[in-house]
Design a protein around this motif. Structure first.
Motif, mmCIF file in Angstrom:
data_model
loop_
_atom_site.group_PDB
_atom_site.id
_atom_site.type_symbol
_atom_site.label_atom_id
_atom_site.label_comp_id
_atom_site.label_asym_id
_atom_site.label_seq_id
_atom_site.Cartn_x
_atom_site.Cartn_y
_atom_site.Cartn_z
ATOM 1 N N LYS A 245 9.592 -10.863 56.966
ATOM 2 C CA LYS A 245 9.607 -10.357 55.547
ATOM 3 C C LYS A 245 9.310 -11.234 54.300
ATOM 4 O O LYS A 245 8.545 -11.110 53.405
ATOM 5 C CB LYS A 245 9.758 -8.938 55.234
ATOM 6 C CG LYS A 245 9.615 -7.923 56.046
ATOM 7 C CD LYS A 245 9.847 -6.511 55.387
ATOM 8 C CE LYS A 245 10.057 -5.704 56.809
ATOM 9 N NZ LYS A 245 10.675 -4.250 56.080
ATOM 10 N N LEU A 246 10.843 -12.198 54.192
ATOM 11 C CA LEU A 246 10.967 -12.927 53.142
ATOM 12 C C LEU A 246 10.138 -14.113 53.487
ATOM 13 O O LEU A 246 9.512 -14.506 52.522
ATOM 14 C CB LEU A 246 12.566 -13.358 52.697
ATOM 15 C CG LEU A 246 13.338 -11.923 52.303
ATOM 16 C CD1 LEU A 246 14.451 -12.483 51.857
ATOM 17 C CD2 LEU A 246 12.967 -11.434 51.050
ATOM 18 N N ALA A 247 9.669 -14.416 54.600
ATOM 19 C CA ALA A 247 9.220 -15.547 55.310
ATOM 20 C C ALA A 247 8.176 -15.374 54.633
ATOM 21 O O ALA A 247 7.808 -16.238 54.232
ATOM 22 C CB ALA A 247 9.644 -16.147 56.340
ATOM 23 N N GLU A 248 7.107 -13.983 55.399
ATOM 24 C CA GLU A 248 5.865 -14.060 54.884
ATOM 25 C C GLU A 248 5.584 -14.589 53.488
ATOM 26 O O GLU A 248 4.814 -14.411 53.235
ATOM 27 C CB GLU A 248 5.690 -12.782 55.314
ATOM 28 C CG GLU A 248 5.972 -12.815 57.137
ATOM 29 C CD GLU A 248 5.842 -11.551 58.017
ATOM 30 O OE1 GLU A 248 5.036 -10.182 56.501
ATOM 31 O OE2 GLU A 248 5.206 -11.330 59.071
ATOM 32 N N ILE A 249 6.726 -13.413 52.471
ATOM 33 C CA ILE A 249 6.402 -13.347 51.018
ATOM 34 C C ILE A 249 6.325 -14.949 50.580
ATOM 35 O O ILE A 249 5.272 -15.586 49.763
ATOM 36 C CB ILE A 249 7.747 -12.632 50.829
ATOM 37 C CG1 ILE A 249 7.259 -10.801 50.845
ATOM 38 C CG2 ILE A 249 7.064 -12.754 48.781
ATOM 39 C CD1 ILE A 249 8.462 -10.772 49.959
ATOM 40 N N CYS A 250 7.403 -15.637 51.290
ATOM 41 C CA CYS A 250 7.357 -16.991 50.372
ATOM 42 C C CYS A 250 6.725 -18.014 51.281
ATOM 43 O O CYS A 250 5.913 -18.880 50.758
ATOM 44 C CB CYS A 250 9.126 -17.665 50.952
ATOM 45 S SG CYS A 250 10.543 -16.798 50.837
ATOM 46 N N ARG A 251 5.693 -17.650 52.304
ATOM 47 C CA ARG A 251 4.805 -18.070 52.517
ATOM 48 C C ARG A 251 3.560 -18.265 51.661
ATOM 49 O O ARG A 251 2.382 -19.585 50.959
ATOM 50 C CB ARG A 251 4.403 -17.792 53.747
ATOM 51 C CG ARG A 251 3.748 -19.108 55.190
ATOM 52 C CD ARG A 251 3.846 -19.929 55.276
ATOM 53 N NE ARG A 251 3.035 -20.815 55.801
ATOM 54 C CZ ARG A 251 2.674 -21.916 55.982
ATOM 55 N NH1 ARG A 251 3.800 -22.660 56.089
ATOM 56 N NH2 ARG A 251 1.530 -22.688 56.629
ATOM 57 N N LYS A 252 3.083 -17.787 51.133
ATOM 58 C CA LYS A 252 2.398 -17.198 49.789
ATOM 59 C C LYS A 252 2.090 -17.823 48.852
ATOM 60 O O LYS A 252 1.126 -18.243 48.150
ATOM 61 C CB LYS A 252 2.428 -15.341 49.837
ATOM 62 C CG LYS A 252 1.591 -15.072 50.572
ATOM 63 C CD LYS A 252 1.799 -13.218 50.004
ATOM 64 C CE LYS A 252 1.560 -12.562 50.801
ATOM 65 N NZ LYS A 252 1.076 -11.159 50.703
ATOM 66 N N PHE A 253 3.594 -18.218 48.791
ATOM 67 C CA PHE A 253 3.915 -18.610 47.467
ATOM 68 C C PHE A 253 4.216 -20.615 47.616
ATOM 69 O O PHE A 253 4.648 -21.334 46.850
ATOM 70 C CB PHE A 253 5.312 -18.820 46.573
ATOM 71 C CG PHE A 253 5.177 -17.146 46.342
ATOM 72 C CD1 PHE A 253 4.736 -17.063 44.925
ATOM 73 C CD2 PHE A 253 5.707 -16.347 46.521
ATOM 74 C CE1 PHE A 253 4.689 -16.158 44.332
ATOM 75 C CE2 PHE A 253 5.706 -14.708 46.359
ATOM 76 C CZ PHE A 253 5.342 -15.406 45.232
ATOM 77 N N GLU A 254 4.050 -21.285 49.315
ATOM 78 C CA GLU A 254 3.930 -22.877 49.176
ATOM 79 C C GLU A 254 3.459 -23.069 48.817
ATOM 80 O O GLU A 254 2.103 -22.475 48.691
ATOM 81 C CB GLU A 254 4.325 -22.593 50.874
ATOM 82 C CG GLU A 254 4.964 -22.016 51.639
ATOM 83 C CD GLU A 254 5.661 -22.410 52.909
ATOM 84 O OE1 GLU A 254 4.090 -22.689 53.688
ATOM 85 O OE2 GLU A 254 6.618 -22.075 53.964
ATOM 86 N N THR A 255 3.456 -24.624 48.393
ATOM 87 C CA THR A 255 1.954 -25.766 47.729
ATOM 88 C C THR A 255 1.367 -25.803 49.311
ATOM 89 O O THR A 255 1.849 -25.897 50.261
ATOM 90 C CB THR A 255 3.499 -26.738 46.837
ATOM 91 O OG1 THR A 255 3.609 -27.621 48.148
ATOM 92 C CG2 THR A 255 3.883 -25.991 46.164
ATOM 93 N N GLU A 256 -0.258 -26.355 49.049
ATOM 94 C CA GLU A 256 -0.536 -27.356 50.030
ATOM 95 C C GLU A 256 0.348 -27.857 50.223
ATOM 96 O O GLU A 256 0.271 -28.587 51.976
ATOM 97 C CB GLU A 256 -1.452 -27.745 49.191
ATOM 98 C CG GLU A 256 -2.829 -26.986 48.587
ATOM 99 C CD GLU A 256 -3.338 -25.439 49.524
ATOM 100 O OE1 GLU A 256 -3.254 -26.316 50.857
ATOM 101 O OE2 GLU A 256 -3.703 -24.485 48.873
ATOM 102 N N GLU A 257 1.386 -28.826 50.009
ATOM 103 C CA GLU A 257 2.140 -30.319 50.632
ATOM 104 C C GLU A 257 3.315 -29.748 51.728
ATOM 105 O O GLU A 257 3.178 -30.559 53.086
ATOM 106 C CB GLU A 257 2.797 -31.279 49.651
ATOM 107 C CG GLU A 257 3.829 -31.800 49.882
ATOM 108 C CD GLU A 257 4.176 -33.082 48.610
ATOM 109 O OE1 GLU A 257 4.439 -34.008 49.204
ATOM 110 O OE2 GLU A 257 3.779 -32.611 47.537
ATOM 111 N N GLU A 258 3.919 -28.406 50.955
ATOM 112 C CA GLU A 258 4.571 -27.769 52.067
ATOM 113 C C GLU A 258 4.176 -27.216 53.269
ATOM 114 O O GLU A 258 4.398 -27.718 54.230
ATOM 115 C CB GLU A 258 5.311 -26.559 50.772
ATOM 116 C CG GLU A 258 6.776 -27.321 50.282
ATOM 117 C CD GLU A 258 6.695 -26.130 49.281
ATOM 118 O OE1 GLU A 258 6.894 -25.532 49.035
ATOM 119 O OE2 GLU A 258 7.688 -26.695 48.425
#
Length: 398
Positions: A245-258
């Motif tokens: 779940k945290l990975a899915e949440i963090c996925r939203k905050f990833e930059t385009e480069e990441e």
């Protein structure tokens, strides 16, 4: 004065003396050769004469020797002839005596044959008379003899049967005695075995009770451990779900480069990469590893990309924390300067007792200088992060 009639000797020269000496030598050599030829001829003649005489004497000796041998051989032959004549006469005499003896034996044989034939006729007549006289007795004797033989055979058979029965009785008695002893020994062994079996049965019952208690305890422990394990597994599952779940949440905050490049490139030098690969090759066999960190690294080698992203985030967090600490330090210093400035423009006993930051002497102020002055936000340098791979840290740790 020289005598008359004699010529005086004329002295000879050396050459003449030499010639004279050579002539004398030649004359002496000729005389020696002539003498040698004469001696050789004499010896040859003498040798030929001796050879002729020796051949003549040898012929004479051979003639006389042959004569002697003939006489000796003649005497030997006369003796042999006499011996042979005597032997022949003796053999002839023996033959004559043998012939006479054979004639006498033949005559005696004829006489004996006539006597034997006469005696045989008499014997046959007597035998016939005896047979005729004893025929009845002979029949009775034969009958009795047959009965006797039959009775003797029956007696012998019965004696053998009796002997066999006696042997069987004695063997049966021996068997009875041996069987009784064996039965007593077997009964004794059976009783001992029975006691041993009872003892082993009691031991087995005690062991069964003990094993049952131990198995009961193990079952209880296993139940508790299984419950604990199930709880831990549930926690792990919940933690995994939370991580997802945290990975899915963090996925939203990833930059385009990441999102495009989720895994950063290695920051190690080629030599450091070779060293890390060598260490990984050396630690491919988990049995050779002793430290827990190395074993964990081998167990989680398949999660390398995960650890890369985790390390990247961790390093960013550490960098942000460090930056936050720096900013807090700068903020504290700015607050202190602001306080000093405010204290400098205000008038109070406490302010007057301290150094005035607004008092300037020789272009110097009492205001403390900042070690790292803050830069304006519009000119702030771009944010940089020091990224260190976990593999590099592990290689340095090992």
């Amino acid at each position: 004065m020289p005598k008359k009639g004699k010529k005086a000797k004329i002295p000879l020269s050396d050459e003449e003396q030499l010639l004279l000496f050579q002539q004398r030598l030649l004359a002496e050599e000729e005389a020696a050769k002539k003498k040698e030829r004469l001696l050789t001829q004499f010896l040859k003649d003498k040798l030929a004469k001796e050879e002729h005489n020796s051949a003549l004497n040898l012929n004479k000796i051979n003639t006389q020797w042959r004569t002697v041998l003939r006489e000796v051989k003649t005497r030997e032959l006369h003796k042999d002839i006499e011996i042979l004549s005597q032997t022949f006469e003796r053999v002839v005499d023996c033959k004559d005596s043998v012939i006479k003896t054979l004639e006498e034996k033949h005559f005696l044989r004829l006489q004996l044959e006539n006597i034997v034939e006469d005696l045989w006729r008499r014997f046959q007549d007597a035998l016939k008379n005896y047979t005729d006289a004893t025929e009845d007795r002979k029949i009775a004797f034969e009958t009795l003899r047959m009965k006797d033989e039959k009775s003797s055979k029956e007696i012998e058979i019965q004696m053998k049967k009796i002997q066999k029965l006696q042997e069987a009785i004695s063997s049966l008695k021996g068997k009875i005695v041996s069987h009784s002893r064996e039965s007593e020994w077997q009964n004794h062994c059976v009783r001992n075995d029975k006691e041993l079996v009872h003892i082993q049965l009691r031991k087995l019952k005690a062991q069964r009770t003990q094993v049952r208690g131990v198995s009961q305890e193990n079952l209880v422990k296993l139940t508790l451990e299984s419950n604990t394990t199930l709880k831990e597994l549930k926690k792990v599952v919940e933690k995994g779900e939370q991580i997802l779940k945290l990975a899915e949440i963090c996925r939203k905050f990833e930059t385009e480069e990441e999102k495009v490049l989720p895994f950063y490139s290695s920051a190690l030098t080629p030599s450091e990469q070779e060293e890390v690969s060598e260490r990984q090759n050396l630690t491919q066999n988990p049995e050779d590893l002793t430290e827990e960190l190395a074993r964990a690294m081998v167990d989680y080698s398949g999660m390398e990309n995960f650890w890369k992203r985790y390390n990247k985030v961790k390093l960013e967090v550490l960098s942000l924390q460090h930056r936050r600490t720096q900013l807090l330090d700068i903020s504290g210093k700015l607050r202190e300067l602001l306080k000093q400035y405010l204290d400098g423009i205000s008038v109070s006993d406490e302010v007057l007792s301290q150094l005035n930051p607004l008092f300037i002497v020789n272009h110097r102020s009492n205001l403390p200088q900042l070690s790292t002055p803050a830069q304006p936000e519009d000119r702030r340098p771009p944010k940089t992060y020091n990224v260190i791979e976990a593999a590099h840290v592990v290689s340095r740790t090992l």
